[in-house]
Design an enzyme around this catalytic site. Structure first.
Site, mmCIF file in Angstrom:
data_model
loop_
_atom_site.group_PDB
_atom_site.id
_atom_site.type_symbol
_atom_site.label_atom_id
_atom_site.label_comp_id
_atom_site.label_asym_id
_atom_site.label_seq_id
_atom_site.Cartn_x
_atom_site.Cartn_y
_atom_site.Cartn_z
ATOM 1 N N SER A 29 53.621 -27.822 43.391
ATOM 2 C CA SER A 29 54.764 -28.664 43.013
ATOM 3 C C SER A 29 55.551 -29.109 44.234
ATOM 4 O O SER A 29 56.017 -30.262 44.303
ATOM 5 C CB SER A 29 55.674 -27.891 42.048
ATOM 6 O OG SER A 29 54.994 -27.596 40.847
ATOM 7 N N SER A 88 45.390 -25.656 36.312
ATOM 8 C CA SER A 88 44.092 -26.142 35.806
ATOM 9 C C SER A 88 42.963 -25.253 36.306
ATOM 10 O O SER A 88 42.167 -25.670 37.142
ATOM 11 C CB SER A 88 43.859 -27.606 36.190
ATOM 12 O OG SER A 88 44.073 -27.836 37.559
ATOM 13 N N ASP A 144 0.819 -1.215 0.000
ATOM 14 C CA ASP A 144 0.000 0.000 0.000
ATOM 15 C C ASP A 144 0.851 1.263 0.000
ATOM 16 O O ASP A 144 0.413 2.324 -0.467
ATOM 17 C CB ASP A 144 -0.927 0.003 1.209
ATOM 18 C CG ASP A 144 -0.179 -0.161 2.518
ATOM 19 O OD1 ASP A 144 0.614 -1.136 2.635
ATOM 20 O OD2 ASP A 144 -0.362 0.678 3.427
#
Length: 637
Positions: free
Chosen positions: A483, A550, A176
């Site tokens: 360690s 980790s 339109d």
């Protein structure tokens, strides 16, 4: 007094009940079409759905009154009804005039029931669009007639095709606003057809519409006499639904639940992903491969003579076969594959980028396994369809990857079976869904590489050493004393004639992991390799001691899952950051603080402390010698 007035009321109630039952029975027999509307921002998706709800008379009077009031207050159509407000329910959506989240709406016509998902147009909400498209049979791609084919038009068309939606409707909206110009519609159609052929869309239905004015929605528009149909609702009512095609495929039913209400009944419940099944037919249970026959097809309304794709049923089997949730019951003569390595297309849906090598939960049908994703083979530029080199996938990124699972899963390619080929990845820590994926095929090495059985097993090796194998996994910040304590533990074990081996983080990086850096992806690969080595050593009967920062819980849990129950012993060397930095034996914290050392744990890279370690060592209150004694006592019990 008289009883006469009661009779008409009773009859009326009965008639109403009959009408309700007839109405429900009529609608129960209708097929259901799930579809989505998608496209670029402000193409009129919400307005179109609002118009469909309005024209199908699925709006109550109070909703209509509220819609008219809201349209005057916050609408974008002047004093006329703003149909988009029926769908845009979030305050932010109404304020901005955009769709943010997926909105689902139900409506029905005389011929069919519908569930439509209104999906966002903004690129940042692409993941929401993927969610809506994952269960759709059809996609309505909207294009603003004033703007033509845009970037998001391409993106959503590509995703719809990628997700296996084969019914595409190209709805050229807002006709339109361009004077219902046929040439504009044809120009857009030509442009879209050229793009669609590039991505593999060979067929689609193009309809010029005005969602606001209602042109070509439920009836042919007098404003566009050059268009002969079909109108949108007619196409939606008659298009073939994908579930009908699934009925012709081989039978597959993922087991969702083992139904055991009493000692005399044992059935396996689930929804048929494809095919059809009858009592007496031979079926195969996967991944075990055992065969049996179907005894009964049980439902709440009684036994069935046949079940077809899309139905949820309970099957009873002729033999007492091991079958549980996650298994797949399939046609014995045409079973699906089982594998643990795949190529797949991945759509990344998380704000945080994909981390290559990290383990995620993979959920496919009713199966749930741990999966590791490798760096992408390539990322797909949706706008140009180019294949780009990539090390990761960012939010809304689409790429082809290889992934591996910790055990074989039953699957088919997504192109053949959406239920057994589509999956999601879930973050193990947050339980957030981070990606959606489509499996292509299993990698050849998954079939060609087999586990070679050995006559000498881990129990025989450990008994020869007169010890129980274990993995002492020391974790903590740099400088925490991992360690030092690990070395003392090994010395004590050696004096006790125990067979052990110490894997130290720094030492491993001199050899096995010398090619890895300290990025998040490299840290993950570092731990994965060490976990595999530690597993081999425990298989040899050794007591393995590792000393690694980790930093991530997921990777520590990954290593834990590699070993038998009870063999992974997490030892948290709990040292506050300030104390570890004060010690700074290697001078690493000083370098990290000065910017000379990037991705250093505790400074510019996170450390996730264990939540429930088997052993916790507080180095501020315990000497290394006392810590070693405590660990030995816990280990040997």
């Amino acid at each position: 007094m008289t009883d006469i007035p009661d009779a008409p009321v009773y009859v009326t109630d009965a008639l109403i009940a009959e009408d309700i039952e007839a109405y429900l029975a009529q609608h129960q027999q209708k097929s259901l079409l799930r579809f989505i509307t998608c496209g670029s921002v402000d193409d009129g998706k919400s307005t179109l759905i609002g118009r469909l709800l309005y024209d199908s008379k699925m709006i109550f009077e109070d909703q209509l009154a509220a819609l008219e009031a809201d349209s005057k207050r916050v609408g974008t159509q002047g004093q006329e009804i703003d149909f988009a407000l029926l769908v845009d329910g979030l305050a932010a959506e109404r304020e901005q005039g955009i769709t943010i989240d997926v909105a689902y709406r139900f409506f029905t016509t005389e011929k069919r029931k519908f569930i439509v998902a209104d999906t966002p147009g903004h690129e940042q909400y692409t993941r929401n669009m993927v969610t809506g498209a994952s269960t759709a049979d059809l996609a309505v791609i909207l294009i603003d007639a004033r703007k033509g084919v845009l970037t998001q038009t391409r993106r959503h068309s590509f995703l719809a095709h990628l997700l296996g939606i084969r019914n595409i409707v190209l709805a050229v909206n807002k006709m339109d606003l361009v004077g219902y110009d046929k040439s504009i519609f044809e120009r857009i159609l030509l442009s879209y057809r050229a793009f669609a052929s590039e991505i593999g869309i060979t067929q689609f239905t193009a309809i010029p519409i005005s969602g606001f004015k209602g042109d070509n929605i439920t009836a042919l528009s007098d404003n566009m006499p050059w268009f002969k149909g079909p109108v949108l609702i007619e196409h939606l009512e008659t298009v073939e639904i994908g579930s009908a095609a699934d009925e012709g495929k081989p039978f597959r039913m993922p087991v969702q639940w083992v139904n055991r209400p009493n000692l005399d009944f044992r059935g396996f419940s689930g929804q048929l992903a494809s095919g059809r099944v009858k009592p007496g037919e031979l079926v195969r249970i996967l991944p075990s491969g055992k065969t049996t026959t179907v005894s009964r097809i049980v439902t709440l309304d009684g036994d069935l003579d046949e079940a077809v794709a899309g139905q949820s049923v309970t099957l009873t089997l002729a033999d007492e076969i091991d079958c549980s949730r996650g298994d797949v019951i399939a046609a014995a003569d045409a079973p699906p594959e089982a594998a643990d390595r795949f190529e797949a297309t991945l759509v990344w849906m998380a704000d945080e980028a994909m981390i290559a090598g990290r383990a995620y939960w993979l959920k496919l049908a009713t199966q749930s396994v741990s999966a590791t994703v490798q760096a992408p083979k390539y990322e797909i530029n949706v706008n140009t369809l180019d294949h780009l080199a990539a090390k990761t996938l960012e939010l809304n990124g689409i790429g082809v990857v290889e992934l591996s699972t910790d055990k074989p899963i039953v699957f088919e390619s997504y192109a053949d079976n959406h239920a057994l080929g589509g999956f999601v990845l879930v973050d193990k820590l947050t339980n957030a869904t981070v990606a959606a994926g489509m499996l292509h095929f299993s990698l050849r090495r998954a079939q060609n590489v087999h586990w070679q059985a050995s006559d000498i097993d881990r129990d025989m090796r450990s008994s020869l050493k007169n010890q129980r194998p274990a993995l002492l996994w020391f974790t903590g910040l740099s400088g925490s004393g991992k360690s030092t304590i690990a070395n003392l533990v090994e010395k004590r074990l050696h004096r006790m004639n125990r067979h052990s081996f110490l894997l130290d983080g720094d030492n491993v990086r001199h050899g096995l992991n010398r090619d890895l850096g300290f990025t998040e992806a490299d840290r993950i690969e570092n731990i994965r390799r060490v976990g595999e080595v530690a597993k081999l050593m425990t298989d040899a009967g050794l007591i393995v001691i590792t000393a690694f920062i980790s930093p991530f819980r997921v990777e520590r849990d990954m290593v834990r899952s590699m070993l038998p129950e009870g063999e992974f012993i997490e030892v948290f060397i709990d040292t506050p950051l300030a104390e570890a930095e004060r010690r700074d034996v290697k001078g690493l914290y000083k370098k990290a603080r000065s910017g000379q050392l990037k991705n250093f744990t505790g400074i510019d890279s996170p450390y996730e402390p264990p939540e429930a370690p088997e052993i916790r060592i507080d180095t501020t209150t315990m000497t290394p010698e006392d810590a070693a004694d405590l660990i030995i006592d816990r280990l040997l019990g």
